[in-house]
Design a protein around this motif. Sequence first.
Motif, PDB file in Angstrom:
ATOM      1  N   ILE A 215       0.847  -1.187   0.000  1.00 54.11           N
ATOM      2  CA  ILE A 215       0.000   0.000   0.000  1.00 54.11           C
ATOM      3  C   ILE A 215       0.883   1.238   0.000  1.00 54.11           C
ATOM      4  CG2 ILE A 215      -1.875   1.191   1.186  1.00 54.11           C
ATOM      5  CD1 ILE A 215      -2.606  -1.589   0.180  1.00 54.11           C
ATOM      6  N   SER A 216       0.555   2.209  -0.832  1.00 58.54           N
ATOM      7  CA  SER A 216       1.379   3.414  -0.936  1.00 58.54           C
ATOM      8  C   SER A 216       1.072   4.375   0.207  1.00 58.54           C
ATOM      9  CB  SER A 216       1.108   4.116  -2.273  1.00 58.54           C
ATOM     10  OG  SER A 216      -0.191   4.675  -2.280  1.00 58.54           O
ATOM     11  N   TRP A 217       2.011   5.309   0.428  1.00 58.98           N
ATOM     12  CA  TRP A 217       1.777   6.365   1.415  1.00 58.98           C
ATOM     13  C   TRP A 217       0.529   7.165   1.060  1.00 58.98           C
ATOM     14  CZ3 TRP A 217       7.555   7.611   0.669  1.00 58.98           C
ATOM     15  CH2 TRP A 217       8.314   6.925   1.616  1.00 58.98           C
ATOM     16  N   PHE A 218       0.344   7.427  -0.227  1.00 53.95           N
ATOM     17  CA  PHE A 218      -0.786   8.253  -0.647  1.00 53.95           C
ATOM     18  C   PHE A 218      -2.108   7.578  -0.303  1.00 53.95           C
ATOM     19  CE2 PHE A 218       2.715   9.454  -3.504  1.00 53.95           C
ATOM     20  CZ  PHE A 218       2.771  10.806  -3.213  1.00 53.95           C
ATOM     21  N   ALA A 219      -2.160   6.243  -0.453  1.00 47.69           N
ATOM     22  CA  ALA A 219      -3.372   5.531  -0.065  1.00 47.69           C
ATOM     23  C   ALA A 219      -3.607   5.625   1.439  1.00 47.69           C
ATOM     24  CB  ALA A 219      -3.288   4.071  -0.493  1.00 47.69           C
ATOM     25  N   LEU A 220      -2.536   5.501   2.222  1.00 50.25           N
ATOM     26  CA  LEU A 220      -2.666   5.613   3.679  1.00 50.25           C
ATOM     27  C   LEU A 220      -3.123   7.004   4.094  1.00 50.25           C
ATOM     28  CD1 LEU A 220       0.521   3.671   4.847  1.00 50.25           C
ATOM     29  CD2 LEU A 220      -1.850   2.934   5.074  1.00 50.25           C
ATOM     30  N   LEU A 221      -2.662   8.021   3.373  1.00 50.48           N
ATOM     31  CA  LEU A 221      -3.016   9.395   3.721  1.00 50.48           C
ATOM     32  C   LEU A 221      -4.463   9.746   3.391  1.00 50.48           C
ATOM     33  CD1 LEU A 221       0.258  11.254   2.662  1.00 50.48           C
ATOM     34  CD2 LEU A 221      -0.585  10.865   4.984  1.00 50.48           C
ATOM     35  N   LYS A 222      -5.157   8.867   2.697  1.00 51.50           N
ATOM     36  CA  LYS A 222      -6.573   9.080   2.412  1.00 51.50           C
ATOM     37  C   LYS A 222      -7.465   8.561   3.531  1.00 51.50           C
ATOM     38  CE  LYS A 222      -6.063   8.754  -2.635  1.00 51.50           C
ATOM     39  NZ  LYS A 222      -6.451   7.978  -3.848  1.00 51.50           N
ATOM     40  N   LEU A 223      -6.856   7.935   4.529  1.00 52.13           N
ATOM     41  CA  LEU A 223      -7.632   7.271   5.572  1.00 52.13           C
ATOM     42  C   LEU A 223      -7.690   8.089   6.857  1.00 52.13           C
ATOM     43  CD1 LEU A 223      -6.186   3.706   5.009  1.00 52.13           C
ATOM     44  CD2 LEU A 223      -8.384   4.570   4.219  1.00 52.13           C
ATOM     45  N   ARG A 224      -8.854   8.122   7.469  1.00 52.40           N
ATOM     46  CA  ARG A 224      -9.037   8.854   8.726  1.00 52.40           C
ATOM     47  C   ARG A 224      -8.107   8.362   9.848  1.00 52.40           C
ATOM     48  NH1 ARG A 224     -13.970  11.681   9.736  1.00 52.40           N
ATOM     49  NH2 ARG A 224     -15.260  11.891   7.860  1.00 52.40           N
ATOM     50  N   PRO A 225      -7.962   7.059  10.049  1.00 56.91           N
ATOM     51  CA  PRO A 225      -7.090   6.609  11.145  1.00 56.91           C
ATOM     52  C   PRO A 225      -5.646   7.088  11.004  1.00 56.91           C
ATOM     53  CG  PRO A 225      -8.510   4.821  10.425  1.00 56.91           C
ATOM     54  CD  PRO A 225      -8.683   5.921   9.422  1.00 56.91           C
ATOM     55  N   THR A 226      -5.146   7.196   9.762  1.00 51.64           N
ATOM     56  CA  THR A 226      -3.794   7.717   9.560  1.00 51.64           C
ATOM     57  C   THR A 226      -3.686   9.135  10.090  1.00 51.64           C
ATOM     58  OG1 THR A 226      -3.548   6.368   7.562  1.00 51.64           O
ATOM     59  CG2 THR A 226      -1.993   8.169   7.856  1.00 51.64           C
ATOM     60  N   TRP A 227      -4.690   9.955   9.778  1.00 47.19           N
ATOM     61  CA  TRP A 227      -4.653  11.357  10.218  1.00 47.19           C
ATOM     62  C   TRP A 227      -4.895  11.491  11.716  1.00 47.19           C
ATOM     63  CZ3 TRP A 227      -2.431  14.995   7.626  1.00 47.19           C
ATOM     64  CH2 TRP A 227      -2.293  14.850   6.235  1.00 47.19           C
ATOM     65  N   ALA A 228      -5.663  10.572  12.290  1.00 48.70           N
ATOM     66  CA  ALA A 228      -5.835  10.593  13.742  1.00 48.70           C
ATOM     67  C   ALA A 228      -4.496  10.361  14.434  1.00 48.70           C
ATOM     68  CB  ALA A 228      -6.850   9.529  14.167  1.00 48.70           C
ATOM     69  N   PHE A 229      -3.759   9.361  13.953  1.00 47.57           N
ATOM     70  CA  PHE A 229      -2.431   9.076  14.512  1.00 47.57           C
ATOM     71  C   PHE A 229      -1.481  10.247  14.253  1.00 47.57           C
ATOM     72  CE2 PHE A 229       1.753   6.842  14.298  1.00 47.57           C
ATOM     73  CZ  PHE A 229       1.774   6.375  15.601  1.00 47.57           C
ATOM     74  N   PHE A 230      -1.542  10.822  13.062  1.00 47.83           N
ATOM     75  CA  PHE A 230      -0.702  11.963  12.689  1.00 47.83           C
ATOM     76  C   PHE A 230      -0.911  13.129  13.654  1.00 47.83           C
ATOM     77  CE2 PHE A 230       0.318  15.824  10.388  1.00 47.83           C
ATOM     78  CZ  PHE A 230       1.412  15.490   9.585  1.00 47.83           C
ATOM     79  N   VAL A 231      -2.173  13.471  13.900  1.00 46.06           N
ATOM     80  CA  VAL A 231      -2.487  14.609  14.779  1.00 46.06           C
ATOM     81  C   VAL A 231      -2.047  14.333  16.214  1.00 46.06           C
ATOM     82  CG1 VAL A 231      -4.402  15.889  15.835  1.00 46.06           C
ATOM     83  CG2 VAL A 231      -4.355  15.519  13.359  1.00 46.06           C
ATOM     84  N   GLY A 232      -2.265  13.103  16.678  1.00 47.40           N
ATOM     85  CA  GLY A 232      -1.844  12.769  18.035  1.00 47.40           C
ATOM     86  C   GLY A 232      -0.357  12.963  18.242  1.00 47.40           C
ATOM     87  N   LYS A 233       0.439  12.538  17.267  1.00 50.83           N
ATOM     88  CA  LYS A 233       1.889  12.705  17.363  1.00 50.83           C
ATOM     89  C   LYS A 233       2.294  14.169  17.194  1.00 50.83           C
ATOM     90  CE  LYS A 233       4.671   9.768  17.304  1.00 50.83           C
ATOM     91  NZ  LYS A 233       5.469   9.232  18.442  1.00 50.83           N
ATOM     92  N   LEU A 234       1.667  14.864  16.267  1.00 50.61           N
ATOM     93  CA  LEU A 234       2.017  16.258  15.987  1.00 50.61           C
ATOM     94  C   LEU A 234       1.848  17.152  17.208  1.00 50.61           C
ATOM     95  CD1 LEU A 234       2.706  18.458  13.798  1.00 50.61           C
ATOM     96  CD2 LEU A 234       0.228  18.703  13.503  1.00 50.61           C
ATOM     97  N   LEU A 235       0.770  16.936  17.966  1.00 53.62           N
ATOM     98  CA  LEU A 235       0.453  17.825  19.086  1.00 53.62           C
ATOM     99  C   LEU A 235       1.150  17.460  20.387  1.00 53.62           C
ATOM    100  CD1 LEU A 235      -3.373  18.453  18.567  1.00 53.62           C
ATOM    101  CD2 LEU A 235      -1.447  19.892  17.869  1.00 53.62           C
ATOM    102  N   THR A 236       1.546  16.201  20.553  1.00 52.92           N
ATOM    103  CA  THR A 236       2.071  15.799  21.859  1.00 52.92           C
ATOM    104  C   THR A 236       3.567  15.479  21.876  1.00 52.92           C
ATOM    105  OG1 THR A 236       1.402  13.485  21.500  1.00 52.92           O
ATOM    106  CG2 THR A 236      -0.186  14.940  22.578  1.00 52.92           C
ATOM    107  N   ASP A 237       4.134  15.033  20.771  1.00 51.40           N
ATOM    108  CA  ASP A 237       5.577  14.760  20.754  1.00 51.40           C
ATOM    109  C   ASP A 237       6.417  15.981  21.119  1.00 51.40           C
ATOM    110  OD1 ASP A 237       5.112  12.138  20.106  1.00 51.40           O
ATOM    111  OD2 ASP A 237       6.484  12.108  18.395  1.00 51.40           O
ATOM    112  N   PRO A 238       6.061  17.193  20.631  1.00 48.52           N
ATOM    113  CA  PRO A 238       6.878  18.368  20.979  1.00 48.52           C
ATOM    114  C   PRO A 238       6.955  18.641  22.469  1.00 48.52           C
ATOM    115  CG  PRO A 238       5.443  18.860  19.112  1.00 48.52           C
ATOM    116  CD  PRO A 238       5.013  17.524  19.646  1.00 48.52           C
ATOM    117  N   ILE A 239       5.950  18.206  23.226  1.00 47.43           N
ATOM    118  CA  ILE A 239       5.968  18.441  24.675  1.00 47.43           C
ATOM    119  C   ILE A 239       7.103  17.648  25.313  1.00 47.43           C
ATOM    120  CG2 ILE A 239       4.602  18.452  26.776  1.00 47.43           C
ATOM    121  CD1 ILE A 239       3.536  20.186  24.408  1.00 47.43           C
ATOM    122  N   TRP A 240       7.292  16.404  24.863  1.00 46.48           N
ATOM    123  CA  TRP A 240       8.391  15.584  25.391  1.00 46.48           C
ATOM    124  C   TRP A 240       9.745  16.184  25.033  1.00 46.48           C
ATOM    125  CZ3 TRP A 240      10.323  12.475  28.715  1.00 46.48           C
ATOM    126  CH2 TRP A 240      11.454  11.719  28.436  1.00 46.48           C
TER     127      TRP A 240
END
Length: 432
Positions: A215-240
């Motif tokens: 499965i390509s990255w582009f196919a994964l980026l069309k999926l809601r769960p991918t973006w849910a994981f993306f947002v979770g990491k984007l907002l909380t990793d910088p705190i660590w």
Amino acid sequence: MDRSSYRWRICALLFFATTINYLDRQVLGLLKPALAVQFSWTETQYSYIVVIFTACYAVGMLLSGKLVDRVGVKIGYGVCVLLWSIAACGHALVRSTFGFGVMRALLGLSESGSFPCAVKSVSEWFPRKEQAFAVGILTSGTSIGAVVAPATVPWLAAVYGWEAAFFVTGLTGFVWLGFWYFMYQAPLKHKKVSREELRLIDDGASTNAAPQPRISWFALLKLRPTWAFFVGKLLTDPIWWFMLFWLPSYFNSRFNLDLKNLGLPLVIVYVATSIGSVGGGWISSKLIARGWSVSKARGTTMFGLALLVTPIAFAPWIDNMWAMVALLSLAAAAHQGWSANLFTTASDMFPKQLVGSVVGIGGLAGALGATLFPLFVGAVLDHFKLLGNIGAGYNVIFVICGSAYLIAWLLMRVIRASRTVTDVDGLQADAS
């Protein structure tokens, strides 16, 4: 009856790899004062070296995630550790700012593979009900690395020179590679894994499933769960990353601690993260074992951990240093528990052959956040420093830290909208 538990030896290997990962990346920061004098670095020049590492780490997250999905965990993780160990030792050989930049670039690219490889390994070796606990154990290696580095690197540098500090810590990766080569194999191919353990690992799925399409990255980026994981990491990793790089300066400016007295508060905070990492994974695994659905157990645990970070927003009203250490310890521990569960949501939502790629995408998000947030932190602290009240600047940052996890939890719920990925054919159709 044979009750093999070889999977926990694999978990131990992953824990030590994560510890070595954080040990190697912290050496430069700990030796920065001495190296800045020797190589006449300005703060700007040093910041460029840091940005090179972070940027390459972000790019490497995508590349390493795809690599491990294609070539498998044993080869993928082995290549990553080999390259970062070469880079770690290579720091001892360079004699210019440019040389350090090159080594940090290689270190960032290769170290970024640690979590995509480790989380994919957990998805292959552990049943779903144990995955968060296993990820919590290996994630605690980040905290142990954060404690071991300041305890060993300054001593090595003082006794044997700064080159020895890079070289000796870098060699630990080569030692680990020997154990990895002889101990690791996929569960179905491993001679020391019993049939009973295979059934437990399989957790009801077919062990003879047909090979799945790539499965390509582009196919994964069309999926809601991918973006849910993306947002979770984007907002909380910088705190660590903020806690990792700015807490020494905070204790120095807020409570006037010098280098000789910084150790104990920092050790307490970083040791607490190990407890949070293991505890956070254990709680959700325990809830699943009691019959909770995976989604409910994971979401409830992450919500509770998000709440435990919020008290750090009360930093403006805390004048006692040890009370502040307690709040920071609670927040840092909750972050690591959150992180252990967040990583596991990737294996909850995606088939095993896609976990590395998804974790890589999320890792890219976390690294981007970790690159941008320090720019904001620096601007805020410089502004309040000019006003003669840098403590107020830290208070603003702590308020943001305290609210980031609840915001991330809410956004993940909205984005995911209770959807999970179980049909790889459906993913393939999206990609085409």
